[in-house]
Design a protein around this motif. Structure first.
Motif, PDB file in Angstrom:
ATOM      1  N   ASP A 139       9.306 -36.371 121.164  1.00 33.66           N
ATOM      2  CA  ASP A 139       8.023 -36.065 121.797  1.00 33.66           C
ATOM      3  C   ASP A 139       6.925 -36.033 120.744  1.00 33.66           C
ATOM      4  O   ASP A 139       5.854 -36.613 120.910  1.00 33.66           O
ATOM      5  N   THR A 140       7.167 -35.278 119.697  1.00 33.79           N
ATOM      6  CA  THR A 140       6.250 -35.219 118.565  1.00 33.79           C
ATOM      7  C   THR A 140       7.082 -35.144 117.296  1.00 33.79           C
ATOM      8  O   THR A 140       8.240 -34.716 117.329  1.00 33.79           O
ATOM      9  N   MET A 141       6.478 -35.539 116.198  1.00 36.46           N
ATOM     10  CA  MET A 141       7.150 -35.433 114.913  1.00 36.46           C
ATOM     11  C   MET A 141       6.093 -35.302 113.834  1.00 36.46           C
ATOM     12  O   MET A 141       5.117 -36.060 113.846  1.00 36.46           O
ATOM     13  N   GLY A 142       6.312 -34.340 112.948  1.00 37.96           N
ATOM     14  CA  GLY A 142       5.290 -34.146 111.938  1.00 37.96           C
ATOM     15  C   GLY A 142       5.675 -33.138 110.889  1.00 37.96           C
ATOM     16  O   GLY A 142       6.863 -32.837 110.691  1.00 37.96           O
ATOM     17  N   TRP A 143       4.667 -32.623 110.229  1.00 40.90           N
ATOM     18  CA  TRP A 143       4.834 -31.724 109.100  1.00 40.90           C
ATOM     19  C   TRP A 143       4.088 -30.413 109.319  1.00 40.90           C
ATOM     20  O   TRP A 143       2.939 -30.422 109.769  1.00 40.90           O
ATOM     21  N   TYR A 144       4.758 -29.333 108.971  1.00 34.49           N
ATOM     22  CA  TYR A 144       4.181 -28.005 108.955  1.00 34.49           C
ATOM     23  C   TYR A 144       4.345 -27.452 107.545  1.00 34.49           C
ATOM     24  O   TYR A 144       5.110 -27.985 106.746  1.00 34.49           O
ATOM     25  N   ARG A 145       3.628 -26.366 107.279  1.00 33.66           N
ATOM     26  CA  ARG A 145       3.801 -25.701 105.994  1.00 33.66           C
ATOM     27  C   ARG A 145       3.679 -24.199 106.171  1.00 33.66           C
ATOM     28  O   ARG A 145       3.048 -23.707 107.106  1.00 33.66           O
ATOM     29  N   GLN A 146       4.306 -23.494 105.227  1.00 28.22           N
ATOM     30  CA  GLN A 146       4.243 -22.038 105.240  1.00 28.22           C
ATOM     31  C   GLN A 146       4.072 -21.539 103.818  1.00 28.22           C
ATOM     32  O   GLN A 146       4.939 -21.741 102.963  1.00 28.22           O
ATOM     33  N   ALA A 147       2.932 -20.904 103.597  1.00 32.33           N
ATOM     34  CA  ALA A 147       2.658 -20.303 102.302  1.00 32.33           C
ATOM     35  C   ALA A 147       3.156 -18.856 102.305  1.00 32.33           C
ATOM     36  O   ALA A 147       3.292 -18.255 103.375  1.00 32.33           O
ATOM     37  N   PRO A 148       3.402 -18.282 101.144  1.00 29.92           N
ATOM     38  CA  PRO A 148       3.886 -16.902 101.093  1.00 29.92           C
ATOM     39  C   PRO A 148       2.952 -15.941 101.813  1.00 29.92           C
ATOM     40  O   PRO A 148       1.737 -15.955 101.599  1.00 29.92           O
ATOM     41  N   GLY A 149       3.526 -15.143 102.696  1.00 26.56           N
ATOM     42  CA  GLY A 149       2.753 -14.148 103.420  1.00 26.56           C
ATOM     43  C   GLY A 149       1.920 -14.695 104.563  1.00 26.56           C
ATOM     44  O   GLY A 149       1.143 -13.953 105.176  1.00 26.56           O
ATOM     45  N   LYS A 150       2.074 -15.981 104.861  1.00 26.47           N
ATOM     46  CA  LYS A 150       1.283 -16.594 105.934  1.00 26.47           C
ATOM     47  C   LYS A 150       2.205 -17.196 106.989  1.00 26.47           C
ATOM     48  O   LYS A 150       3.386 -17.431 106.750  1.00 26.47           O
ATOM     49  N   GLN A 151       1.626 -17.443 108.142  1.00 29.25           N
ATOM     50  CA  GLN A 151       2.379 -18.060 109.213  1.00 29.25           C
ATOM     51  C   GLN A 151       2.530 -19.558 108.975  1.00 29.25           C
ATOM     52  O   GLN A 151       1.708 -20.177 108.281  1.00 29.25           O
ATOM     53  N   ARG A 152       3.564 -20.106 109.555  1.00 24.81           N
ATOM     54  CA  ARG A 152       3.752 -21.545 109.480  1.00 24.81           C
ATOM     55  C   ARG A 152       2.650 -22.225 110.279  1.00 24.81           C
ATOM     56  O   ARG A 152       2.294 -21.800 111.379  1.00 24.81           O
ATOM     57  N   VAL A 191       5.837 -24.104 101.320  1.00 22.73           N
ATOM     58  CA  VAL A 191       7.037 -24.849 101.690  1.00 22.73           C
ATOM     59  C   VAL A 191       6.661 -25.732 102.874  1.00 22.73           C
ATOM     60  O   VAL A 191       6.102 -25.244 103.868  1.00 22.73           O
ATOM     61  N   TYR A 192       6.943 -26.999 102.761  1.00 18.80           N
ATOM     62  CA  TYR A 192       6.592 -27.956 103.796  1.00 18.80           C
ATOM     63  C   TYR A 192       7.845 -28.292 104.601  1.00 18.80           C
ATOM     64  O   TYR A 192       8.905 -28.596 104.039  1.00 18.80           O
ATOM     65  N   TYR A 193       7.689 -28.239 105.914  1.00 15.10           N
ATOM     66  CA  TYR A 193       8.809 -28.457 106.824  1.00 15.10           C
ATOM     67  C   TYR A 193       8.541 -29.654 107.730  1.00 15.10           C
ATOM     68  O   TYR A 193       7.453 -29.777 108.311  1.00 15.10           O
ATOM     69  N   CYS A 194       9.529 -30.477 107.872  1.00 13.10           N
ATOM     70  CA  CYS A 194       9.480 -31.541 108.865  1.00 13.10           C
ATOM     71  C   CYS A 194       9.889 -30.954 110.213  1.00 13.10           C
ATOM     72  O   CYS A 194      10.801 -30.108 110.281  1.00 13.10           O
ATOM     73  N   ASN A 195       9.217 -31.390 111.256  1.00 16.05           N
ATOM     74  CA  ASN A 195       9.489 -30.879 112.599  1.00 16.05           C
ATOM     75  C   ASN A 195       9.590 -32.022 113.593  1.00 16.05           C
ATOM     76  O   ASN A 195       8.833 -32.993 113.508  1.00 16.05           O
ATOM     77  N   ALA A 196      10.501 -31.865 114.520  1.00 17.12           N
ATOM     78  CA  ALA A 196      10.602 -32.816 115.623  1.00 17.12           C
ATOM     79  C   ALA A 196      10.783 -32.035 116.916  1.00 17.12           C
ATOM     80  O   ALA A 196      11.519 -31.046 116.951  1.00 17.12           O
TER      81      ALA A 196
END
Length: 119
Positions: free
Chosen positions: A32-45, A92-97
């Motif tokens: 449906d979708t595919m992309g990139w997210y990130r999460q820095a320390p102390g922050k939401q993804r 930290v960068y996360y791939c999402n699908a």
């Protein structure tokens, strides 16, 4: 089930570039979708960039003009080219699908890859 494997993270100085790659275990054309997210320390993804259904792209304001998401359907990969990096991009960068199956819509995540930008 979808397995996502990221690569390409690392450390770079401000102003530098990195390219992240995500390889999926099945055809990304079916996502449906595919992309990139990130999460820095102390922050939401947070969303960085993604392909929506239909192939359009969606970028976070912080990524516009600096990052480019691309896909290779034949290789089942989605890449993120990141230019003009600054310390605020450290995360930290996360791939999402997201995939809709008969039992519902599911989120799949990679293991994450660290990006560190020094000033």
């Amino acid at each position: 089930q979808v397995q996502l494997v990221e690569s390409g993270g690392g450390s770079v100085q401000a102003g530098g570039s990195l390219r992240l790659s995500c390889k999926a275990s099945r055809s990304i054309f079916s996502m449906d979708t595919m992309g990139w997210y990130r999460q820095a320390p102390g922050k939401q993804r947070e969303l960085v960039a993604a392909f929506n259904s239909g192939g359009t792209t969606n970028y976070a304001d912080s990524a516009k003009g600096r990052f480019t998401i691309s896909r290779d359907n034949a290789k089942n990969t989605v890449d993120l080219q990141m230019n003009s990096l600054n310390p605020e991009d450290t995360a930290v960068y996360y791939c999402n699908a997201k995939l809709t199956q008969w039992s519902g819509t599911f989120d799949y995540w990679g293991q994450g890859t660290q990006v560190t930008v020094s000033s």
